[in-house]
Design a protein around this motif. Structure first.
Motif, short mmCIF file in Angstrom:
data_model
loop_
_atom_site.label_atom_id
_atom_site.label_comp_id
_atom_site.label_asym_id
_atom_site.label_seq_id
_atom_site.Cartn_x
_atom_site.Cartn_y
_atom_site.Cartn_z
N THR A 14 -50.58 -84.85 -72.39
CA THR A 14 -51.26 -86.08 -71.96
C THR A 14 -50.25 -87.10 -71.44
N ASN A 15 -49.03 -87.09 -72.00
CA ASN A 15 -47.99 -88.00 -71.51
C ASN A 15 -47.67 -87.74 -70.05
N VAL A 16 -47.49 -86.46 -69.73
CA VAL A 16 -47.15 -86.09 -68.36
C VAL A 16 -48.30 -86.44 -67.42
N SER A 17 -49.53 -86.08 -67.83
CA SER A 17 -50.71 -86.36 -66.99
C SER A 17 -50.89 -87.86 -66.78
N ALA A 18 -50.79 -88.62 -67.88
CA ALA A 18 -50.96 -90.06 -67.78
C ALA A 18 -49.83 -90.69 -66.97
N ASN B 255 -38.17 -90.95 -76.46
CA ASN B 255 -39.47 -91.54 -76.16
C ASN B 255 -39.55 -93.00 -76.57
N TYR B 256 -39.10 -93.28 -77.78
CA TYR B 256 -39.22 -94.65 -78.29
C TYR B 256 -38.32 -95.60 -77.50
N ALA B 257 -37.08 -95.17 -77.24
CA ALA B 257 -36.14 -96.03 -76.52
C ALA B 257 -36.64 -96.35 -75.11
N PHE B 258 -37.05 -95.32 -74.39
CA PHE B 258 -37.49 -95.57 -73.01
C PHE B 258 -38.86 -96.24 -73.00
N GLY B 259 -39.70 -95.94 -74.01
CA GLY B 259 -40.99 -96.62 -74.10
C GLY B 259 -40.81 -98.12 -74.30
N SER B 260 -39.87 -98.51 -75.15
CA SER B 260 -39.59 -99.93 -75.38
C SER B 260 -39.09 -100.59 -74.10
N PHE B 261 -38.25 -99.87 -73.37
CA PHE B 261 -37.73 -100.39 -72.10
C PHE B 261 -38.86 -100.59 -71.09
N ALA B 262 -39.77 -99.60 -71.01
CA ALA B 262 -40.88 -99.69 -70.07
C ALA B 262 -41.82 -100.84 -70.42
N ILE B 263 -42.09 -101.04 -71.71
CA ILE B 263 -42.96 -102.14 -72.15
C ILE B 263 -42.32 -103.49 -71.82
N ARG B 264 -41.03 -103.60 -72.09
CA ARG B 264 -40.33 -104.86 -71.81
C ARG B 264 -40.36 -105.19 -70.32
N LYS B 265 -40.09 -104.19 -69.49
CA LYS B 265 -40.12 -104.41 -68.04
C LYS B 265 -41.54 -104.65 -67.54
N GLN C 264 -41.55 -96.04 -63.41
CA GLN C 264 -42.60 -95.07 -63.71
C GLN C 264 -42.19 -93.66 -63.31
N LYS C 265 -41.41 -93.53 -62.25
CA LYS C 265 -40.91 -92.20 -61.86
C LYS C 265 -40.01 -91.63 -62.95
N TYR C 266 -39.21 -92.50 -63.57
CA TYR C 266 -38.37 -92.04 -64.68
C TYR C 266 -39.23 -91.63 -65.88
N VAL C 267 -40.33 -92.35 -66.09
CA VAL C 267 -41.25 -92.02 -67.19
C VAL C 267 -41.80 -90.61 -67.00
N VAL C 268 -42.22 -90.29 -65.79
CA VAL C 268 -42.78 -88.96 -65.50
C VAL C 268 -41.72 -87.88 -65.72
N ALA C 269 -40.51 -88.12 -65.22
CA ALA C 269 -39.43 -87.14 -65.36
C ALA C 269 -39.09 -86.91 -66.84
N LEU C 270 -38.97 -88.01 -67.59
CA LEU C 270 -38.66 -87.90 -69.02
C LEU C 270 -39.77 -87.16 -69.77
N SER C 271 -41.03 -87.46 -69.44
CA SER C 271 -42.15 -86.80 -70.11
C SER C 271 -42.12 -85.30 -69.87
N GLY C 272 -41.76 -84.88 -68.65
CA GLY C 272 -41.68 -83.46 -68.35
C GLY C 272 -40.60 -82.76 -69.17
N ILE C 273 -39.43 -83.40 -69.28
CA ILE C 273 -38.33 -82.81 -70.06
C ILE C 273 -38.71 -82.71 -71.53
N ILE C 274 -39.35 -83.75 -72.05
CA ILE C 274 -39.74 -83.76 -73.46
C ILE C 274 -40.80 -82.72 -73.73
N LEU C 275 -41.72 -82.54 -72.80
CA LEU C 275 -42.76 -81.52 -72.96
C LEU C 275 -42.14 -80.13 -73.11
N ILE C 276 -41.19 -79.81 -72.26
CA ILE C 276 -40.51 -78.50 -72.33
C ILE C 276 -39.77 -78.36 -73.65
N THR C 277 -39.10 -79.42 -74.08
CA THR C 277 -38.33 -79.38 -75.33
C THR C 277 -39.23 -79.14 -76.54
#
Length: 341
Positions: A49-53, A130-140, A14-27
């Motif tokens: 909403t991704n970052v907040s959630a 987003n899709y790649a890491f989202g799939s990984f997070a769902i699987r885990k 989940q910490k990786y999710v937050v970090a990735l969401s922040g980078i994607i938001l800026i991009t």
């Protein structure tokens, strides 16, 4: 109670999710500033909403790693359901916002989109990530039975869906513009489709999370437990009834009543109980907590009991095949013939 490895892994992911969401938001905001595209701006708003959630989910998973205490005898796992409910609500709100902006874009389309090629490349990169890491997070999350992590993965994937939709619309617009046709309303039409998908995803996450808060039966998990017990049953386990399960974060709480021969000693009953605990432990490890109660057999139990004993009152008829219906009933098998099925 020690913190399970699964809970710690959920928290780390989940910490990786937050970090990735922040980078994607800026991009995404960089892509919007370059192009001025309303569709990309909408996509960037959803990333907020991704970052907040993600932060909410991170806090929930932090709570779920805390061991149980006097005030929380079943641990803190329910925080995950609350987090997943909030995340699902935020996904739904993002879907509604996208639909509103899409309608506006159809009615009043932009006149031009400068630097669209660079903007599209940036959005493509964020969508793939987003899709790649989202799939990984769902699987885990499914493996570790974490509703919060599954919800975070769904959130990342829903963001990817909207990004892919926007890229599709912008690609169509770009190609048409090359041939002198500016049909800018297509951007909004594509966003309408993917905004609907995002809204449906958010509603499904909320529905599943609320079900978890209300201790709704996880039928798939219950069937797996019944299958494990059926395949390894002992003759002394005349029947199992009042089987109940509840999930609190990564922990499964299992309660059951086992009917055993009435003449068995406490030591002999304890041996059979340990066999059941060991059986479930082999399948679910430290994530499962069992509470097993013993009930003495009754005269009607003889009809489904294969034990060779001198206390039989009725002839053996057949073994009752276990299923989620008769194992969940609060009655011994044979007590109500019509309910045994």
């Amino acid at each position: 109670m020690d913190i399970s490895p699964a809970a710690l892994e959920n928290y780390r992911i989940q910490k990786y999710v937050v970090a990735l969401s922040g980078i994607i938001l800026i991009t995404k905001f960089a892509a919007w500033l370059l192009t001025g595209s309303v569709a990309i701006f909408t996509d960037a708003l959803e990333s907020i909403t991704n970052v907040s959630a993600g932060i909410i989910g991170l806090y929930a998973l932090y709570l779920s790693t805390k061991p149980r205490d006097f005030d929380h005898p079943y641990g803190h796992g329910r925080a995950e359901f609350i987090s997943a409910t909030v995340e699902g609500a935020m996904i739904s709100i993002a879907g509604v916002i996208i639909l509103i902006e899409a309608v506006r874009s159809v009615i009043s389309p932009p006149e031009d989109l400068p630097h669209i090629e660079i903007g599209m490349l940036l959005i493509i990169a964020t969508a793939v990530a987003n899709y790649a890491f989202g799939s990984f997070a769902i699987r885990k999350g499914k493996k570790n039975m974490s509703q919060a992590l599954v919800a975070s993965g769904k959130h990342l994937q829903s963001d990817a869906y909207s990004s892919f939709g926007i890229i599709l619309g912008l690609t169509v617009l770009y190609v048409l513009a090359m041939f002198g046709h500016k049909m800018m309303w297509i951007d909004g039409a594509i966003a309408l489709l993917f905004g609907s998908i995002i809204l449906i995803t958010g509603i499904s996450v909320v529905k599943r999370s609320v079900g978890g808060i209300m201790d709704k039966v996880d039928t798939e998990l219950l069937e797996r437990i019944v299958e494990t017990l059926s395949e390894n049953r002992h003759d002394e386990w005349i029947d199992i009834h009042n089987l109940r399960i509840a999930k609190y974060g990564p922990t499964i709480h299992i309660d059951m009543h086992v009917t055993m021969p009435w003449y068995m000693t406490v030591r002999e009953q304890r041996k059979e109980i340990c066999a059941i605990i060991s059986l479930i432990g082999e399948r679910y490890g430290s994530s499962a907590e069992l509470s097993v109660s013993c009930d003495p057999c009754q005269e009607f139990s003889c009809r489904s009991c294969k034990c060779d004993c001198n206390e039989r009152r009725e002839e053996f008829v057949k073994i009752v095949e276990w299923n989620i219906n008769n194992l969940s009933r609060d009655a011994q098998h044979g007590e109500n013939e019509n309910a045994d099925g």
